[in-house]
Design a protein around this motif. Structure first.
Motif, mmCIF file in Angstrom:
data_model
loop_
_atom_site.group_PDB
_atom_site.id
_atom_site.type_symbol
_atom_site.label_atom_id
_atom_site.label_comp_id
_atom_site.label_asym_id
_atom_site.label_seq_id
_atom_site.Cartn_x
_atom_site.Cartn_y
_atom_site.Cartn_z
ATOM 1 N N VAL A 10 0.847 -1.202 0.000
ATOM 2 C CA VAL A 10 0.000 0.000 0.000
ATOM 3 C C VAL A 10 0.878 1.245 0.000
ATOM 4 C CG1 VAL A 10 -1.981 -1.049 1.167
ATOM 5 C CG2 VAL A 10 -0.178 0.006 2.523
ATOM 6 N N TYR A 11 0.378 2.306 -0.627
ATOM 7 C CA TYR A 11 1.029 3.612 -0.563
ATOM 8 C C TYR A 11 0.219 4.506 0.368
ATOM 9 C CZ TYR A 11 4.031 2.491 -4.559
ATOM 10 O OH TYR A 11 4.964 1.929 -5.389
ATOM 11 N N ASN A 12 0.920 5.232 1.199
ATOM 12 C CA ASN A 12 0.274 6.204 2.105
ATOM 13 C C ASN A 12 -0.894 5.598 2.885
ATOM 14 O OD1 ASN A 12 1.998 8.133 0.892
ATOM 15 N ND2 ASN A 12 0.547 8.316 -0.797
ATOM 16 N N GLU A 16 -3.955 0.577 -2.546
ATOM 17 C CA GLU A 16 -3.469 -0.804 -2.629
ATOM 18 C C GLU A 16 -2.901 -1.037 -4.020
ATOM 19 O OE1 GLU A 16 -5.524 -4.413 -0.954
ATOM 20 O OE2 GLU A 16 -7.111 -2.904 -0.907
ATOM 21 N N ALA A 17 -1.601 -0.943 -4.141
ATOM 22 C CA ALA A 17 -0.970 -1.066 -5.462
ATOM 23 C C ALA A 17 -0.776 -2.526 -5.854
ATOM 24 C CB ALA A 17 0.356 -0.329 -5.471
ATOM 25 N N VAL A 18 -0.522 -3.381 -4.862
ATOM 26 C CA VAL A 18 -0.377 -4.824 -5.109
ATOM 27 C C VAL A 18 -1.274 -5.538 -4.112
ATOM 28 C CG1 VAL A 18 1.226 -6.784 -5.071
ATOM 29 C CG2 VAL A 18 2.013 -4.576 -5.927
ATOM 30 N N ALA A 36 -1.228 -3.501 -17.746
ATOM 31 C CA ALA A 36 -1.427 -2.124 -18.198
ATOM 32 C C ALA A 36 -0.749 -1.142 -17.254
ATOM 33 C CB ALA A 36 -2.931 -1.843 -18.276
ATOM 34 N N ASN A 37 -0.778 0.126 -17.646
ATOM 35 C CA ASN A 37 -0.311 1.216 -16.779
ATOM 36 C C ASN A 37 -0.978 1.151 -15.426
ATOM 37 O OD1 ASN A 37 1.502 2.892 -17.910
ATOM 38 N ND2 ASN A 37 -0.032 4.104 -19.024
ATOM 39 N N GLY A 38 -0.206 1.246 -14.359
ATOM 40 C CA GLY A 38 -0.815 1.298 -13.031
ATOM 41 C C GLY A 38 -1.213 -0.060 -12.465
ATOM 42 N N ALA A 39 -0.863 -1.141 -13.165
ATOM 43 C CA ALA A 39 -1.272 -2.478 -12.691
ATOM 44 C C ALA A 39 -0.512 -2.908 -11.432
ATOM 45 C CB ALA A 39 -1.064 -3.506 -13.796
ATOM 46 N N GLY A 40 0.639 -2.277 -11.185
ATOM 47 C CA GLY A 40 1.397 -2.630 -9.983
ATOM 48 C C GLY A 40 2.747 -3.272 -10.253
ATOM 49 N N LYS A 41 3.166 -3.271 -11.503
ATOM 50 C CA LYS A 41 4.401 -3.978 -11.880
ATOM 51 C C LYS A 41 5.631 -3.344 -11.230
ATOM 52 C CE LYS A 41 3.692 -3.041 -16.267
ATOM 53 N NZ LYS A 41 2.544 -2.110 -16.095
ATOM 54 N N THR A 42 5.724 -2.008 -11.358
ATOM 55 C CA THR A 42 6.889 -1.321 -10.786
ATOM 56 C C THR A 42 6.916 -1.478 -9.271
ATOM 57 O OG1 THR A 42 6.988 0.264 -12.590
ATOM 58 C CG2 THR A 42 7.926 0.980 -10.489
ATOM 59 N N THR A 43 5.740 -1.385 -8.661
ATOM 60 C CA THR A 43 5.657 -1.527 -7.202
ATOM 61 C C THR A 43 6.146 -2.909 -6.774
ATOM 62 O OG1 THR A 43 3.804 0.005 -7.163
ATOM 63 C CG2 THR A 43 4.061 -1.438 -5.248
ATOM 64 N N LEU A 44 5.768 -3.914 -7.527
ATOM 65 C CA LEU A 44 6.197 -5.276 -7.195
ATOM 66 C C LEU A 44 7.726 -5.390 -7.260
ATOM 67 C CD1 LEU A 44 5.176 -8.080 -6.469
ATOM 68 C CD2 LEU A 44 4.746 -8.496 -8.862
ATOM 69 N N PRO A 54 11.278 4.911 0.669
ATOM 70 C CA PRO A 54 11.367 6.363 0.489
ATOM 71 C C PRO A 54 10.099 6.966 -0.097
ATOM 72 C CG PRO A 54 13.281 5.246 -0.427
ATOM 73 C CD PRO A 54 12.288 4.198 -0.078
ATOM 74 N N GLU A 55 9.222 6.161 -0.635
ATOM 75 C CA GLU A 55 8.012 6.703 -1.269
ATOM 76 C C GLU A 55 6.755 6.409 -0.469
ATOM 77 O OE1 GLU A 55 7.468 6.031 -5.448
ATOM 78 O OE2 GLU A 55 9.558 5.456 -5.595
ATOM 79 N N ASP A 56 6.892 6.144 0.817
ATOM 80 C CA ASP A 56 5.729 5.841 1.646
ATOM 81 C C ASP A 56 4.991 4.583 1.234
ATOM 82 O OD1 ASP A 56 6.155 8.003 3.266
ATOM 83 O OD2 ASP A 56 5.040 9.344 1.931
ATOM 84 N N PRO A 88 15.905 0.260 -12.850
ATOM 85 C CA PRO A 88 14.612 0.907 -12.631
ATOM 86 C C PRO A 88 14.009 1.493 -13.900
ATOM 87 C CG PRO A 88 16.367 2.342 -11.876
ATOM 88 C CD PRO A 88 17.019 1.051 -12.322
ATOM 89 N N GLU A 89 12.705 1.694 -13.846
ATOM 90 C CA GLU A 89 12.021 2.362 -14.954
ATOM 91 C C GLU A 89 12.620 3.771 -15.097
ATOM 92 O OE1 GLU A 89 7.808 2.633 -14.290
ATOM 93 O OE2 GLU A 89 7.457 3.376 -16.307
ATOM 94 N N GLY A 90 12.856 4.187 -16.326
ATOM 95 C CA GLY A 90 13.412 5.528 -16.547
ATOM 96 C C GLY A 90 14.910 5.598 -16.310
ATOM 97 N N GLU A 197 7.369 -5.326 -18.782
ATOM 98 C CA GLU A 197 7.234 -4.684 -20.097
ATOM 99 C C GLU A 197 5.795 -4.296 -20.359
ATOM 100 O OE1 GLU A 197 8.199 -3.369 -22.765
ATOM 101 O OE2 GLU A 197 10.329 -3.775 -22.823
ATOM 102 N N GLN A 198 5.622 -3.150 -20.991
ATOM 103 C CA GLN A 198 4.290 -2.836 -21.511
ATOM 104 C C GLN A 198 4.151 -3.338 -22.936
ATOM 105 O OE1 GLN A 198 2.348 0.916 -21.170
ATOM 106 N NE2 GLN A 198 3.342 1.271 -19.207
ATOM 107 N N ASN A 199 5.285 -3.488 -23.609
ATOM 108 C CA ASN A 199 5.264 -4.021 -24.964
ATOM 109 C C ASN A 199 5.176 -5.549 -24.863
ATOM 110 O OD1 ASN A 199 5.859 -4.980 -27.500
ATOM 111 N ND2 ASN A 199 7.282 -3.316 -27.954
#
Ligand code: ATP
Length: 241
Positions: A10-12, A16-18, A36-44, A54-56, A88-90, A197-199
């Motif tokens: 969870v964030y903040n 519930e991201a995952v 898709a975007n926002g599905a929780g992949k990066t969070t996982l 660092p991101e709560d 990391p992404e980016g 990947e999104q692709n």
């Protein structure tokens, strides 16, 4: 090799991201994590490498085990030392450092004597970085920056490499070169790869098996061949209809 069981992030204390996500990555080969975007992949991925705090973001429940060792209470450095590296992404390079300086930073958990050997291996994998070793990484193309980000992660000598959107914003030819390198790492190199990947079509072509996340839950998994053949999966989950 890596087991995630009923993970909830969870964030903040609110988002519930995952949600109760479970997946496992077996040693060798490439496992894709799609959605898709926002599905929780990066969070996982961040939860696995211990960089949520660092991101709560907080792990509220669940277990993440790497070769039997629970990662959920470990510091990011210790997770790197166990053998997991995260691109990391980016890319998140130090743009005011040269290519080689970025790579050396990636070796901060590596024995000094091994750094020169690792650098040579990375220059063999990405020969164009060798010519640009003294260039500030902010001056590189997106594709070259992605190569540096992968190289920086490889400096830690990982056994599991996690890649977050390696093709994002990169010219198609460069994306192909990066995928060819990742295939080599996992083939001849014996490295295990967890690929976000999104692709989806690029990722399914490269991977052995895949998991699909939707709204933080794993809604599908199977071999990449099976997922590619299933028209409903392609249309509804992967945007490949
Ligand atoms: P993308 O490809 O867009 O990065 P993703 O599948 O990687 O998508 P996440 O970035 O993990 O998804 O985001 C999952 C959810 O968590 C989204 O609803 C997102 O808005 C939310 N989220 C991500 N990071 C934060 C944060 N630092 N603070 C609050 N909410 C966040």
């Amino acid at each position: 090799m890596l087991e995630v069981e009923n993970l909830q992030v969870v964030y903040n204390n609110a988002i519930e991201a995952v949600r109760n996500a479970s997946l496992n990555v077996t040693a060798g080969g490439i496992t894709a994590l799609l959605g898709a975007n926002g599905a929780g992949k990066t969070t996982l991925l961040k939860a696995i490498s211990g960089v949520l705090y660092p991101e709560d973001g907080k792990i509220r429940d669940g277990v993440i085990r790497f070769e039997g060792c629970d990662l959920t209470k470990l510091a990011p450095d210790d997770i790197v030392r166990l053998g997991i590296a995260h691109v990391p992404e980016g890319r998140k390079l130090f743009i005011e450092l040269t290519v080689e300086e970025n790579l050396v930073v990636g070796g901060h958990t590596t024995n000094r004597a091994d750094i020169a050997r690792r650098l040579e291996e990375i220059y063999q994998l990405f020969p164009q970085l060798k010519n640009r070793r003294t260039v500030l990484s902010g001056y590189l193309s997106g594709g070259e920056q992605q190569m540096v980000a992968i190289g920086r992660a490889l400096m830690a000598n990982p056994r599991l490499l996690m890649l977050d959107e390696p093709s994002l914003g990169i010219a198609p030819l460069m994306a192909e070169a990066i995928y060819a390198a990742v295939r080599r790492l996992s083939g001849e190199g014996g490295l295990t790869v967890l690929l976000v990947e999104q692709n989806a079509s690029l990722a399914l072509d490269a991977s052995r098996n895949a998991f699909v996340l939707e709204n933080g839950r794993v809604v599908l998994d199977g071999t990449s061949e099976e997922l590619k053949r299933n028209e409903d999966v392609c249309e509804f989950y992967l945007g490949l209809g």
